[in-house]
Write an enzyme that holds these catalytic residues in place. Structure first.
Site, PDB file in Angstrom:
ATOM      1  N   GLU A   1       5.616  62.474 -28.657  1.00 28.87           N
ATOM      2  CA  GLU A   1       5.732  62.258 -30.113  1.00 28.87           C
ATOM      3  C   GLU A   1       4.405  61.733 -30.646  1.00 28.87           C
ATOM      4  O   GLU A   1       3.781  60.865 -30.032  1.00 28.87           O
ATOM      5  CB  GLU A   1       6.829  61.227 -30.422  1.00 28.87           C
ATOM      6  CG  GLU A   1       6.918  60.926 -31.920  1.00 28.87           C
ATOM      7  CD  GLU A   1       7.853  59.780 -32.256  1.00 28.87           C
ATOM      8  OE1 GLU A   1       9.080  59.955 -32.166  1.00 28.87           O
ATOM      9  OE2 GLU A   1       7.346  58.682 -32.605  1.00 28.87           O
TER      10      GLU A   1
ATOM     11  N   ALA B   1       8.323  57.534 -44.030  1.00 29.69           N
ATOM     12  CA  ALA B   1       9.435  57.075 -44.860  1.00 29.69           C
ATOM     13  C   ALA B   1       9.393  57.759 -46.218  1.00 29.69           C
ATOM     14  O   ALA B   1       8.357  57.789 -46.878  1.00 29.69           O
ATOM     15  CB  ALA B   1       9.357  55.563 -45.038  1.00 29.69           C
TER      16      ALA B   1
ATOM     17  N   TYR C   1      21.229  56.597 -29.834  1.00 30.75           N
ATOM     18  CA  TYR C   1      20.894  55.186 -29.674  1.00 30.75           C
ATOM     19  C   TYR C   1      21.579  54.572 -28.453  1.00 30.75           C
ATOM     20  O   TYR C   1      22.762  54.223 -28.512  1.00 30.75           O
ATOM     21  CB  TYR C   1      21.290  54.423 -30.961  1.00 30.75           C
ATOM     22  CG  TYR C   1      20.590  55.012 -32.161  1.00 30.75           C
ATOM     23  CD1 TYR C   1      19.352  54.539 -32.565  1.00 30.75           C
ATOM     24  CD2 TYR C   1      21.132  56.123 -32.839  1.00 30.75           C
ATOM     25  CE1 TYR C   1      18.674  55.140 -33.622  1.00 30.75           C
ATOM     26  CE2 TYR C   1      20.461  56.724 -33.889  1.00 30.75           C
ATOM     27  CZ  TYR C   1      19.230  56.226 -34.275  1.00 30.75           C
ATOM     28  OH  TYR C   1      18.547  56.822 -35.311  1.00 30.75           O
TER      29      TYR C   1
ATOM     30  N   HIS D   1      23.120  52.265 -32.854  1.00 28.46           N
ATOM     31  CA  HIS D   1      22.306  52.109 -34.058  1.00 28.46           C
ATOM     32  C   HIS D   1      22.556  50.711 -34.625  1.00 28.46           C
ATOM     33  O   HIS D   1      23.690  50.224 -34.587  1.00 28.46           O
ATOM     34  CB  HIS D   1      22.700  53.196 -35.077  1.00 28.46           C
ATOM     35  CG  HIS D   1      21.832  53.220 -36.285  1.00 28.46           C
ATOM     36  ND1 HIS D   1      22.224  52.670 -37.488  1.00 28.46           N
ATOM     37  CD2 HIS D   1      20.585  53.711 -36.487  1.00 28.46           C
ATOM     38  CE1 HIS D   1      21.254  52.843 -38.378  1.00 28.46           C
ATOM     39  NE2 HIS D   1      20.252  53.478 -37.796  1.00 28.46           N
TER      40      HIS D   1
ATOM     41  N   LYS E   1      27.362  64.933 -35.285  1.00 29.88           N
ATOM     42  CA  LYS E   1      26.057  65.609 -35.404  1.00 29.88           C
ATOM     43  C   LYS E   1      26.025  66.820 -34.470  1.00 29.88           C
ATOM     44  O   LYS E   1      25.528  67.882 -34.840  1.00 29.88           O
ATOM     45  CB  LYS E   1      24.913  64.643 -35.050  1.00 29.88           C
ATOM     46  CG  LYS E   1      24.779  63.474 -36.012  1.00 29.88           C
ATOM     47  CD  LYS E   1      23.406  62.819 -35.953  1.00 29.88           C
ATOM     48  CE  LYS E   1      23.359  61.546 -35.184  1.00 29.88           C
ATOM     49  NZ  LYS E   1      22.148  60.733 -35.439  1.00 29.88           N
TER      50      LYS E   1
HETATM   51  P1  FAD Z   1      22.740  58.852 -38.901  1.00 27.06           P
HETATM   52  O1  FAD Z   1      23.123  59.753 -37.794  1.00 27.06           O
HETATM   53  O2  FAD Z   1      23.102  59.239 -40.280  1.00 27.06           O
HETATM   54  O3  FAD Z   1      23.350  57.410 -38.549  1.00 27.06           O
HETATM   55  C1  FAD Z   1      22.959  56.243 -39.267  1.00 27.06           C
HETATM   56  C2  FAD Z   1      24.075  55.210 -39.195  1.00 27.06           C
HETATM   57  O4  FAD Z   1      25.211  55.694 -39.933  1.00 27.06           O
HETATM   58  C3  FAD Z   1      24.605  54.935 -37.782  1.00 27.06           C
HETATM   59  O5  FAD Z   1      24.964  53.589 -37.716  1.00 27.06           O
HETATM   60  C4  FAD Z   1      25.816  55.835 -37.658  1.00 27.06           C
HETATM   61  O6  FAD Z   1      26.779  55.347 -36.730  1.00 27.06           O
HETATM   62  C5  FAD Z   1      26.352  55.806 -39.087  1.00 27.06           C
HETATM   63  N1  FAD Z   1      27.027  57.055 -39.484  1.00 27.06           N
HETATM   64  C6  FAD Z   1      26.673  58.330 -39.186  1.00 27.06           C
HETATM   65  N2  FAD Z   1      27.521  59.203 -39.778  1.00 27.06           N
HETATM   66  C7  FAD Z   1      28.419  58.470 -40.470  1.00 27.06           C
HETATM   67  C8  FAD Z   1      29.538  58.791 -41.297  1.00 27.06           C
HETATM   68  N3  FAD Z   1      29.900  60.062 -41.501  1.00 27.06           N
HETATM   69  N4  FAD Z   1      30.234  57.774 -41.859  1.00 27.06           N
HETATM   70  C9  FAD Z   1      29.876  56.465 -41.652  1.00 27.06           C
HETATM   71  N5  FAD Z   1      28.834  56.112 -40.872  1.00 27.06           N
HETATM   72  C10 FAD Z   1      28.117  57.105 -40.295  1.00 27.06           C
HETATM   73  N6  FAD Z   1      12.715  57.745 -39.081  1.00 27.06           N
HETATM   74  C11 FAD Z   1      11.836  58.279 -39.986  1.00 27.06           C
HETATM   75  O7  FAD Z   1      11.840  57.889 -41.155  1.00 27.06           O
HETATM   76  N7  FAD Z   1      10.942  59.247 -39.599  1.00 27.06           N
HETATM   77  C12 FAD Z   1      10.883  59.724 -38.328  1.00 27.06           C
HETATM   78  O8  FAD Z   1      10.067  60.601 -38.021  1.00 27.06           O
HETATM   79  C13 FAD Z   1      11.780  59.182 -37.352  1.00 27.06           C
HETATM   80  N8  FAD Z   1      11.798  59.626 -36.071  1.00 27.06           N
HETATM   81  C14 FAD Z   1      12.741  59.154 -35.181  1.00 27.06           C
HETATM   82  C15 FAD Z   1      12.802  59.713 -33.898  1.00 27.06           C
HETATM   83  C16 FAD Z   1      13.773  59.278 -32.991  1.00 27.06           C
HETATM   84  C17 FAD Z   1      13.839  59.909 -31.616  1.00 27.06           C
HETATM   85  C18 FAD Z   1      14.689  58.251 -33.362  1.00 27.06           C
HETATM   86  C19 FAD Z   1      15.719  57.755 -32.381  1.00 27.06           C
HETATM   87  C20 FAD Z   1      14.626  57.697 -34.635  1.00 27.06           C
HETATM   88  C21 FAD Z   1      13.663  58.140 -35.559  1.00 27.06           C
HETATM   89  N9  FAD Z   1      13.599  57.648 -36.880  1.00 27.06           N
HETATM   90  C22 FAD Z   1      12.707  58.165 -37.784  1.00 27.06           C
HETATM   91  C23 FAD Z   1      14.465  56.531 -37.291  1.00 27.06           C
HETATM   92  C24 FAD Z   1      15.808  57.015 -37.931  1.00 27.06           C
HETATM   93  O9  FAD Z   1      15.553  57.645 -39.162  1.00 27.06           O
HETATM   94  C25 FAD Z   1      16.654  55.746 -38.105  1.00 27.06           C
HETATM   95  O10 FAD Z   1      17.068  55.257 -36.870  1.00 27.06           O
HETATM   96  C26 FAD Z   1      17.817  55.840 -39.101  1.00 27.06           C
HETATM   97  O11 FAD Z   1      18.232  54.495 -39.384  1.00 27.06           O
HETATM   98  C27 FAD Z   1      19.050  56.571 -38.595  1.00 27.06           C
HETATM   99  O12 FAD Z   1      18.844  57.914 -38.522  1.00 27.06           O
HETATM  100  P2  FAD Z   1      19.999  58.881 -37.899  1.00 27.06           P
HETATM  101  O13 FAD Z   1      19.555  60.254 -38.080  1.00 27.06           O
HETATM  102  O14 FAD Z   1      20.371  58.426 -36.544  1.00 27.06           O
HETATM  103  O15 FAD Z   1      21.182  58.539 -38.920  1.00 27.06           O
END
Ligand code: FAD
Length: 290
Positions: A15, A49, A140, A144, A160
């Site tokens: 990355e 962001a 995670y 998370h 997902k």
């Molecule tokens: P989601 O899958 O939407 O989950 C977020 C939270 O919501 C979790 O607690 C989950 O349990 C909950 N949730 C999910 N679906 C629902 C639902 N239907 N109802 C209620 N709750 C729900 N961030 C950036 O800005 N840019 C990047 O390039 C970036 N790269 C990353 C790369 C990796 C490998 C990782 C692990 C993280 C990265 N992040 C990045 C950080 C990421 O954006 C954050 O961790 C963010 O807070 C969660 O993203 P997610 O896609 O997991 O969210």
């Protein structure tokens, strides 16, 4: 051109993050040059962001894919993107020949809010309904930070995958047992796509404090001792951090992980050190697993 999905497992990928703003592209391409010489299976490019690096992420991912002939993975977030903006971003990535997207929610902060998409699962469905990109999603091992429990987090992870995620990449972690326990739970929940381990070499005491604050990763006693002992000397800390990450990776590979995704922090020398330490191991596993 390699197709990431036809490469024998375990895969080994990197990355990088783009420079902020239009300047700095020269230095990132010097970084990509150095990383490309290590022949990774994929290079991912983060998304700032609220889309602050939107142009740069697309441009760098496209160059990796087309000029370096290395599969590129463009990160993309719900934060900062309306449906309309997302349509435009996807069309741009598609026209640039990018094939893989890491679809995430992103972190809400100040001016960067969620608008049309609330969760990554919605973005994944949106993309899959329109394009044939391969989709990666975040997972995670220590849940998370916002999730009330690991069980609920895994339920949402399953959503997902049901919506089209082809591969999962984990948040960084320093205790492999946390990853194994999470992987077991994910498999029990019927999640059968590859789960790649995200590994970040610790290179300074301040970096680890920042990272742990952001993602809540547990610091095992052994690593805490390493930081306490070597943290005062940047060269010693760097060497110890690379050795710790390498040991983590060797153990993960011995325990059947499908891929290692190395957070390079745009430091190719660290990626080189670790790549060279595990090259023979990776090769032997690929031959063995066929
Ligand atoms: P989601 O899958 O939407 O989950 C977020 C939270 O919501 C979790 O607690 C989950 O349990 C909950 N949730 C999910 N679906 C629902 C639902 N239907 N109802 C209620 N709750 C729900 N961030 C950036 O800005 N840019 C990047 O390039 C970036 N790269 C990353 C790369 C990796 C490998 C990782 C692990 C993280 C990265 N992040 C990045 C950080 C990421 O954006 C954050 O961790 C963010 O807070 C969660 O993203 P997610 O896609 O997991 O969210």
């Amino acid at each position: 051109m390699k197709d990431f999905f036809n490469i024998p497992k375990p895969t080994f990928s990197f990355e990088i993050f783009p420079p902020k703003g239009p300047t700095g592209l020269d230095s990132i391409f010097a970084t990509v040059d150095a990383l490309a010489s290590l022949a990774p299976d994929l290079i991912s490019v983060t998304y700032g962001a609220g889309g602050t690096s939107r142009e740069n992420t697309a441009e760098i991912a496209s160059a990796i894919q087309n000029s370096y002939s290395i599969p590129a993975l463009a990160h993309l977030t719900c934060v900062g993107n309306s449906f309309e903006q997302m349509e435009a971003t996807l069309a741009d990535l598609h026209s640039r020949g990018v094939k893989n997207i890491l679809a995430m929610r992103g972190d809400k902060s100040g001016e960067y809010a969620l608008t049309d998409f609330q969760h990554a699962s919605e973005l994944i469905k949106f993309i899959k309904d329109r394009y044939d990109f391969k989709i990666f999603a975040a997972c995670y091992p220590e849940k998370h930070l916002e999730a009330p429990s690991m069980e609920e987090d895994i339920d949402h992870l399953a959503e997902k995958v049901a919506n089209g995620a082809d591969v999962l990449i984990s948040q960084l972690f320093f205790k492999n047992d946390k990853f194994y326990s999470f992987r077991d739970k994910a498999r029990e929940a019927g999640i059968n796509v590859p789960i790649e381990a995200g590994i970040m070499p610790v290179t300074s005491a301040s970096q680890i404090k920042r990272m742990v604050g952001m993602c809540g990763a547990t610091i095992p006693d052994g690593l805490a001792k390493i930081i306490e002992t070597y943290g005062h000397n940047s060269m010693a800390m760097r060497e110890a951090g690379m050795a710790y990450a390498t040991a983590q990776i060797v153990d993960l590979l011995a325990n059947g992980v499908e891929g290692i995704h190395l957070y390079t922090m745009n430091q190719p020398d660290i990626a080189k050190n670790i790549s060279e330490s595990i090259r023979g191991i990776l090769y032997s596993l690929r031959v063995k697993r066929g």
